[in-house]
Write an enzyme that holds these catalytic residues in place. Structure first.
Site, PDB file in Angstrom:
ATOM      1  CG  HIS A 283      -0.588   0.012   1.936  1.00  0.00           C
ATOM      2  ND1 HIS A 283      -0.437   2.002   2.934  1.00  0.00           N
ATOM      3  CD2 HIS A 283      -0.079  -0.577   3.601  1.00  0.00           C
ATOM      4  CE1 HIS A 283       0.264   1.854   4.160  1.00  0.00           C
ATOM      5  NE2 HIS A 283       0.023   0.370   4.295  1.00  0.00           N
ATOM      6  CG  ASP A 295       2.009   1.401   8.527  1.00  0.00           C
ATOM      7  OD1 ASP A 295       1.667   0.919   7.427  1.00  0.00           O
ATOM      8  OD2 ASP A 295       1.166   1.506   9.240  1.00  0.00           O
ATOM      9  CD  GLU A 327      -3.180  -1.211   4.827  1.00  0.00           C
ATOM     10  OE1 GLU A 327      -3.283  -1.762   5.301  1.00  0.00           O
ATOM     11  OE2 GLU A 327      -2.512   0.094   4.656  1.00  0.00           O
ATOM     12  CD  GLU A 328      -2.175   3.146   7.130  1.00  0.00           C
ATOM     13  OE1 GLU A 328      -3.110   2.499   8.011  1.00  0.00           O
ATOM     14  OE2 GLU A 328      -0.753   2.926   6.973  1.00  0.00           O
ATOM     15  CG  ASP A 356       1.367  -2.823   4.798  1.00  0.00           C
ATOM     16  OD1 ASP A 356       2.164  -2.289   5.791  1.00  0.00           O
ATOM     17  OD2 ASP A 356      -0.041  -3.409   5.579  1.00  0.00           O
ATOM     18  CG  HIS A 456      -1.198   3.874  12.380  1.00  0.00           C
ATOM     19  ND1 HIS A 456      -2.173   3.534  12.209  1.00  0.00           N
ATOM     20  CD2 HIS A 456      -0.673   3.152  10.910  1.00  0.00           C
ATOM     21  CE1 HIS A 456      -2.935   2.705  11.307  1.00  0.00           C
ATOM     22  NE2 HIS A 456      -1.553   2.337  10.299  1.00  0.00           N
TER      23      HIS A 456
END
Length: 521
Positions: A283, A295, A327-328, A356, A456
């Site tokens: 992603h 990420d 994707e998130e 990923d 994140h």
């Protein structure tokens, strides 16, 4: 997942071991190359040896720096639906096209969400201010609003023993006072269903508390509504939710929650000798909070480097590299792609490889457990997934590097492919999960710390990358891609032999995979 010793199979696929050894030769025993030979960008890397010579951490890092520069120029993010994501798409497409790959894109509409601020407080009968991220969390796709009202319990199950249906039916809101704040309980149906029913009943906002079984009495409920909603909606703990019944609260959420358009990017090698496709994906989007360099810049950059170095190759199977959007927000790009494939096109795909997060600072070498050989957690992938796992395990074992299994738990883009019956596999170096002492003894790093402490967050920058993990996994991506594209029968052939003997890994399951927020209760 509980720790377990992971068995190793004695051969990759019973009918194909000799072919695999012939493809690899002695290159795996030499260790990662420190620098690429001259001319890698122009030569035809038509063997796994040549490709591995050319894949370097410096090459992957150049793409990561480009992603960091893009984020720096676009408010610190590369989230789908933002200019930073669009610039990332353009960069990937340009790089792949210049390398001679056939590039296409696929646009799709998706629900966009960006939280700007939130506040929550009790004003009567007592006064209390609650902390975002600790006491409450706005649900993804919450509407914006600044409301004050009485907290009205809706069909709560108290004491909680599991199985609450709070808010799942419109009838639950019979007599609900307009302008009230609905207090809902996790359970049975999607959060979005509960909140939508509350809005339809005239609620000015909604608070969804956790279900109440230990340990979630004090665990903060975080989740997604699945689509934009008009009223502010937050999650909280069971304990706080229970205490708010009939209190007066103020609730403020400032967010952008709307439908936008974003893009999947594809780059294909020239067609080889057959009609089979091997898909390799990562992603491309970050979360809104940061640039997303581990990420998932790490996976995106690694497959981009492999793709550009395979631009002149013609393996047996066409390799279709994919960079997924949104994707998130729930695997939306890969779901859209798989759902849009006609059945004959699905049937062409021999397997899907997913990457990923492959540069985590406190990494573990996780390989997706295609056959559920640890018998813990999620079950096996579709037939052929075990063979993909074997190829990764052989790569690490032949270099004397430990690896261990991690579940197909649906938290990354392999999910839609598995649901469609397509064999899948991939690598993962860890997200918010905590490294065990056994893993620290095997892989190094810090026990008791997250695999990626910046998961994140805004600190997921280019400084958040472990070069050892990145180099090892970029090589593993190159090796697995070329090996399986050269002999797709490794996936579609006979089942592997029964496991025998120990692996180089110390502990079985471990890593919590990448979290994308549950839609359901």
């Amino acid at each position: 997942m509980t720790a377990a010793t992971r068995p190793r199979r004695s051969r990759v696929v019973a009918a194909s071991t000799a072919g695999l050894v012939a493809l690899v030769g002695s290159v795996l025993t030499a260790g990662p190359a420190s620098a690429a030979p001259a001319g890698c960008d122009n030569r035809t890397n038509d063997s796994v040896e040549k490709l591995l010579e050319c894949v370097t951490v410096e090459g992957v890092r150049a793409h990561l720096q480009a992603f960091q520069d893009i984020a720096d120029a676009h408010d610190g993010t590369r989230a789908s639906g933002t200019d930073g994501y669009d610039a990332s798409v353009q960069y990937v497409a340009d790089q792949a096209r210049e390398a001679g790959l056939t590039v296409t894109t696929q646009d799709f509409e998706f629900p966009f969400f960006q939280l700007n601020s939130a506040a929550f407080a009790q004003t009567a009968p007592a006064e209390a201010t609650y902390a975002v991220g600790t006491d409450f969390a706005p649900m993804t796709f919450s509407g914006s609003g600044d409301v004050t009202g009485t907290v009205v319990p809706v069909d709560l199950l108290l004491p909680s023993v599991g199985g609450s249906t709070s808010g799942c039916e419109a009838a639950d809101f019979a007599g609900f006072p307009a302008g009230g704040i609905a207090l809902l309980q996790r359970g049975t149906c999607d959060f979005g269903v509960k909140a939508t029913n509350a809005a339809a009943a005239g609620a000015a906002g909604a608070v969804i508390m956790n279900e109440g079984n230990a340990p979630d009495r004090t665990e903060l409920l975080e989740g997604t509504l699945g689509a934009p909603l008009a009223i502010p909606v937050v999650g909280t703990t069971f304990a706080l939710g229970e205490s708010l019944q009939n209190a007066t609260v103020s609730l403020q959420v400032d967010a952008i929650s709307e439908n936008r358009t974003t893009t999947n990017v594809f780059a294909e090698t020239a067609k080889g000798g057959g009609d089979t496709v091997l898909m390799v994906g990562a992603h491309l989007d970050s979360v809104p909070e940061g640039p997303g360099i581990n990420d998932n810049g790490s996976g995106s950059a690694s497959i981009l480097e492999v793709a550009t170095l395979m631009g002149k190759a013609k393996p047996t199977a066409t390799v279709r590299f994919a960079w997924w959007g949104a994707e998130e927000l729930g695997l939306l790009g890969s779901e859209h792609y798989v759902a849009s494939l006609p059945e004959p096109e699905r049937a062409r795909i021999a397997g899907y490889l997913n990457f990923d997060m492959v540069g985590s600072p406190n990494f573990v070498r996780f390989v997706y457990d295609g056959d559920n050989s640890d018998a813990v957690g999620a079950g096996p992938g579709p037939a052929g997934s075990a063979a993909i796992e074997d190829v990764f395990e052989k790569f690490f074992a032949d270099r004397g590097l430990a690896s261990e299994g991690t579940d197909f738990d649906g938290r990354s883009d392999y999910g839609p492919f598995i649901a469609a019956g397509i064999p899948a596999g991939g690598l993962f170096t860890g997200a918010e999960g905590v490294k065990t002492p056994e893993q620290a003894a095997t892989y190094g790093g810090t026990a008791g710390a997250a695999y990626d402490p910046c998961y994140h967050q805004a600190c997921d920058t280019i400084a958040n990358i472990n070069d050892t993990a990145l180099e090892e996994h970029a090589d593993a991506i190159a090796y697995s891609t070329f090996t399986l594209a050269s002999d797709p029968a490794l996936i579609t052939g006979a089942a592997p032999a029964a496991p025998s003997g120990p692996t180089g890994a110390t502990a079985g399951g471990g890593g919590l995979a990448h979290d994308h927020g549950g839609l359901s209760s």
